[in-house]
Each structure stands twice: as C-alpha cells, then as structure tokens.
Design a protein around this motif. Structure first.
Motif, PDB file in Angstrom:
ATOM      1  N   VAL A   1      10.420  11.696  -0.161  1.00 50.31           N
ATOM      2  CA  VAL A   1       9.099  11.265   0.308  1.00 50.31           C
ATOM      3  C   VAL A   1       9.303   9.916   0.998  1.00 50.31           C
ATOM      4  N   VAL A   2       9.146   9.890   2.324  1.00 52.19           N
ATOM      5  CA  VAL A   2       9.595   8.758   3.137  1.00 52.19           C
ATOM      6  C   VAL A   2       8.418   8.085   3.835  1.00 52.19           C
ATOM      7  N   SER A   3       8.500   6.766   3.955  1.00 50.77           N
ATOM      8  CA  SER A   3       7.470   6.017   4.691  1.00 50.77           C
ATOM      9  C   SER A   3       8.090   4.780   5.323  1.00 50.77           C
ATOM     10  N   PRO A   4       7.377   4.124   6.263  1.00 51.95           N
ATOM     11  CA  PRO A   4       7.767   2.793   6.720  1.00 51.95           C
ATOM     12  C   PRO A   4       7.704   1.838   5.518  1.00 51.95           C
ATOM     13  N   PRO A   5       8.271   0.630   5.665  1.00 56.71           N
ATOM     14  CA  PRO A   5       8.862   0.042   6.863  1.00 56.71           C
ATOM     15  C   PRO A   5      10.319   0.427   7.038  1.00 56.71           C
ATOM     16  N   ALA A   6      10.887  -0.003   8.194  1.00 51.73           N
ATOM     17  CA  ALA A   6      12.297   0.176   8.497  1.00 51.73           C
ATOM     18  C   ALA A   6      13.007  -1.169   8.366  1.00 51.73           C
ATOM     19  N   LEU A   7      14.325  -1.123   8.537  1.00 44.72           N
ATOM     20  CA  LEU A   7      15.128  -2.342   8.435  1.00 44.72           C
ATOM     21  C   LEU A   7      15.443  -2.852   9.832  1.00 44.72           C
TER      22      LEU A   7
ATOM     23  N   THR B   1      11.401   4.170   1.210  1.00 45.21           N
ATOM     24  CA  THR B   1      10.990   3.589   2.478  1.00 45.21           C
ATOM     25  C   THR B   1      12.217   3.597   3.395  1.00 45.21           C
ATOM     26  N   GLY B   2      12.038   3.197   4.630  1.00 45.73           N
ATOM     27  CA  GLY B   2      13.161   3.123   5.541  1.00 45.73           C
ATOM     28  C   GLY B   2      14.174   2.068   5.159  1.00 45.73           C
ATOM     29  N   LEU B   3      13.816   1.185   4.202  1.00 47.09           N
ATOM     30  CA  LEU B   3      14.738   0.150   3.748  1.00 47.09           C
ATOM     31  C   LEU B   3      15.791   0.715   2.795  1.00 47.09           C
ATOM     32  N   ASP B   4      15.452   1.757   2.073  1.00 43.49           N
ATOM     33  CA  ASP B   4      16.335   2.285   1.033  1.00 43.49           C
ATOM     34  C   ASP B   4      17.566   2.952   1.642  1.00 43.49           C
ATOM     35  N   GLY B   5      18.724   2.469   1.245  1.00 38.69           N
ATOM     36  CA  GLY B   5      19.966   3.013   1.778  1.00 38.69           C
ATOM     37  C   GLY B   5      20.125   2.778   3.262  1.00 38.69           C
ATOM     38  N   GLY B   6      19.339   1.844   3.824  1.00 32.64           N
ATOM     39  CA  GLY B   6      19.389   1.619   5.269  1.00 32.64           C
ATOM     40  C   GLY B   6      18.970   2.835   6.059  1.00 32.64           C
ATOM     41  N   LEU B   7      18.037   3.617   5.488  1.00 30.67           N
ATOM     42  CA  LEU B   7      17.650   4.906   6.064  1.00 30.67           C
ATOM     43  C   LEU B   7      17.163   4.801   7.501  1.00 30.67           C
ATOM     44  N   LEU B   8      16.263   3.849   7.771  1.00 32.87           N
ATOM     45  CA  LEU B   8      15.697   3.691   9.109  1.00 32.87           C
ATOM     46  C   LEU B   8      16.030   2.314   9.656  1.00 32.87           C
ATOM     47  N   ARG B   9      16.602   2.285  10.840  1.00 34.78           N
ATOM     48  CA  ARG B   9      16.885   1.024  11.521  1.00 34.78           C
ATOM     49  C   ARG B   9      15.914   0.884  12.686  1.00 34.78           C
ATOM     50  N   ALA B  10      15.464  -0.339  12.939  1.00 36.31           N
ATOM     51  CA  ALA B  10      14.456  -0.539  13.973  1.00 36.31           C
ATOM     52  C   ALA B  10      14.734  -1.790  14.780  1.00 36.31           C
TER      53      ALA B  10
ATOM     54  N   ALA C   1       0.827  -1.208   0.000  1.00 36.98           N
ATOM     55  CA  ALA C   1       0.000   0.000   0.000  1.00 36.98           C
ATOM     56  C   ALA C   1       0.862   1.259   0.000  1.00 36.98           C
ATOM     57  N   MET C   2       1.906   1.277   0.831  1.00 37.21           N
ATOM     58  CA  MET C   2       2.785   2.441   0.905  1.00 37.21           C
ATOM     59  C   MET C   2       3.512   2.672  -0.406  1.00 37.21           C
ATOM     60  N   VAL C   3       4.149   1.604  -0.905  1.00 37.11           N
ATOM     61  CA  VAL C   3       5.024   1.727  -2.072  1.00 37.11           C
ATOM     62  C   VAL C   3       4.243   1.738  -3.377  1.00 37.11           C
ATOM     63  N   GLY C   4       3.136   0.995  -3.426  1.00 34.27           N
ATOM     64  CA  GLY C   4       2.426   0.854  -4.688  1.00 34.27           C
ATOM     65  C   GLY C   4       1.255   1.787  -4.892  1.00 34.27           C
ATOM     66  N   ARG C   5       0.724   2.349  -3.799  1.00 34.64           N
ATOM     67  CA  ARG C   5      -0.460   3.194  -3.936  1.00 34.64           C
ATOM     68  C   ARG C   5      -0.237   4.621  -3.430  1.00 34.64           C
ATOM     69  N   VAL C   6       0.202   4.759  -2.187  1.00 30.48           N
ATOM     70  CA  VAL C   6       0.302   6.104  -1.605  1.00 30.48           C
ATOM     71  C   VAL C   6       1.482   6.881  -2.177  1.00 30.48           C
ATOM     72  N   LYS C   7       2.651   6.284  -2.134  1.00 27.71           N
ATOM     73  CA  LYS C   7       3.858   7.007  -2.535  1.00 27.71           C
ATOM     74  C   LYS C   7       3.831   7.469  -3.991  1.00 27.71           C
TER      75      LYS C   7
END
Length: 283
Positions: A159-165, A106-115, A82-88
């Motif tokens: 333009v950033v959204s979840p998920p994180a890594l 998303t938070g996965l790209d470039g290791g942007l967000l760690r969780a 939903a985040m990647v395919g519809r909203v973003k």
C-alpha cells in the motif's frame, strides 16, 4: 512451475466520493487471481488535518492548466501525517480484516520513489504568471521496485503513497496518480485502475455517464481532448494514464471508486478505457 499471476495497480482517490473500505474489500477479493499494488492519495484527509492544525493550504493552476497544491515545509508535514497516520492505517487494517496481509509504504521506504524538486513553479493567478519559490513539490524520476517485488513474492499487498525522496535527502511531495502510473510501468502491470469520485472521464462535469473510451493525443503537459472539459484532478489522472501507457501498460481504466466491486467492475468494462491516439512504448 507455477504461473506468475497478472499484476494490477489500483489507485484509490482521496476525495469524499471514493469508498476506501469498498476498494479494500474488492482488492482483497482480486488477490485470488491477481497480484495487487494499492496506491492511495489523501486530499480530503490532508485538508481536514490542515484545518484542524491551522495550516493554510494553497492551490494554484500551472501555466499548462494543471491544478496543483503548493507544498511548503508545513504543508508537507501535514500531508505526510495524513497519509501515514490516517489514510494508510485504515487501508492496511481493512485489508487485514479480509485476510490479506498488507504492508504500508511511502516513497521514502527503501528509497522506493525518487523525485526531482520543482524549485520554481509557475502559476497563473488572475491571468498573470507568478513564480512560486520554496516549494517541496516535485516529479518522480525513478522507481526502485526491488522492495515491491520482494513483498509481492512473499504474498503481501503493498500500500503505497507519497512523499518521495528528493536528491537532497529530504521528502518531496509527488502526485499520487502519477505514482500509480510510474509503479504500473515499472512493475510491468497488466492494468492500471484509477478510481475516483466520478464514474469515469466525463465530457462535461454535469454528465452522469462516462465516455467509454478516450484517446490521448501525443505531446507532454496538460491533456486536452476535443469536446471534453478536463477539469480538476481528472487532468492529472490523464497525465498519469499517458505516462503508464507510454511505459508499456496495456490497459488503463478510470472508474468510480464509490460503487460496489469498483476494481472488478472497472476491469469488466465499467468506466472509461484510456488509450494513446498514436501508440508508443518508451520503456
């Protein structure tokens, strides 16, 4: 030497009362004077896609009174789609329509967000505590902002959204409001603007006029305010606001995302300004 323009982090809420097209138009206009990072949720899109695919969605209330989505593997797949395919794509293409080059992450790209994964979550069901296992929900532990700095320096609007890594190398669902707060603190943003379906923080859900200012008490966990019924997603917004303020963000605003010029109206005083009752800076 050219002065660095101030940075504003804008969070576009995911419920039906928020107008993402209007937010994009206003964010695009704001880039004339500011650098902008747009963070988005996708609750309505996620629930619509889950219904379409027949994937049950489960919501619970934590022991501290915060409502949260229990994210199992199937729910995480739906949320990511939903985040990647519809909203973003809607947000990125709308910004482009206004002449602003945007990059969706998303938070996965470039290791942007760690969780860190919350392996065992405690929920209150019918007045009793229940241990939830097998979830893929978590909390942000680190923001690696190098990619964002590069994009902003190149004139792009991230333009950033979840998920994180997660530490296990797999995606982890994290709350988008808290993503916005963490990014604002890490990037040393001038302001964090949390746009929602309400006109700001309301003393009661039936009110139409927001409180002009709220002072957050010290402590962690759920936010309680004297004389204010903090319900639904507003509790998480106030937690995100507290984290941003503790991280050094000077201005945090909660305002309506369904009105004309929502970002600039908030910066001009519409909605609710959130402050710490006892100012503290931890980063």
């Amino acid at each position: 030497m050219t002065a660095v323009r101030p940075l504003v982090v804008v969070k576009s809420g995911g419920n039906a009362g928020v107008d993402p097209v209007g937010i994009c138009a206003d964010a695009a206009a704001l880039t004339a004077t500011h650098r902008v990072v747009l963070v988005h949720g996708g609750s309505a899109a996620t629930e619509a896609l889950a219904a379409q695919l027949g994937v049950p969605q489960r919501f619970h209330t934590s022991a501290s009174g915060v409502r949260f989505r229990h994210t199992d593997a199937a729910s995480l797949d739906v949320l990511t789609m939903a985040m990647v395919g519809r909203v973003k794509p809607t947000l990125v293409t709308e910004l482009d329509r206004h002449g602003v080059p945007a990059v969706g992450l998303t938070g996965l790209d470039g290791g942007l967000l760690r969780a860190a994964l919350k392996r065992d979550q405690v929920a209150v069901v019918a007045g009793r505590r229940m241990l939830l296992r097998g979830g893929r929900g978590g909390r942000i532990t680190e923001v690696r902002a190098d990619l964002l700095h590069r994009l902003l320096a190149g004139g792009y609007l991230p333009v950033v959204s979840p998920p994180a890594l997660g530490a296990d190398g797999a995606p982890v669902n994290v709350n988008a409001d808290r993503v916005a707060g963490a990014l604002a603190a890490t990037l040393r943003a001038t302001a964090l603007v949390l746009l929602t379906g309400a006109p700001g923080v309301l003393a009661r859900p039936e009110d139409t006029e927001p409180l002009p200012e709220v002072l957050l008490p010290p402590g962690d966990g759920a936010v309680t305010l004297p004389g204010v019924r903090v319900e639904g997603g507003m509790g998480l917004k106030l937690i995100a606001a507290r984290e941003a303020l503790r991280g050094g963000v000077a201005t945090v605003l909660v305002a309506h995302g369904g009105v004309d010029r929502p970002v600039r109206r908030a910066l001009d005083g519409a909605g609710t300004r959130v402050r710490l009752a006892h100012p503290e800076v931890t980063a």
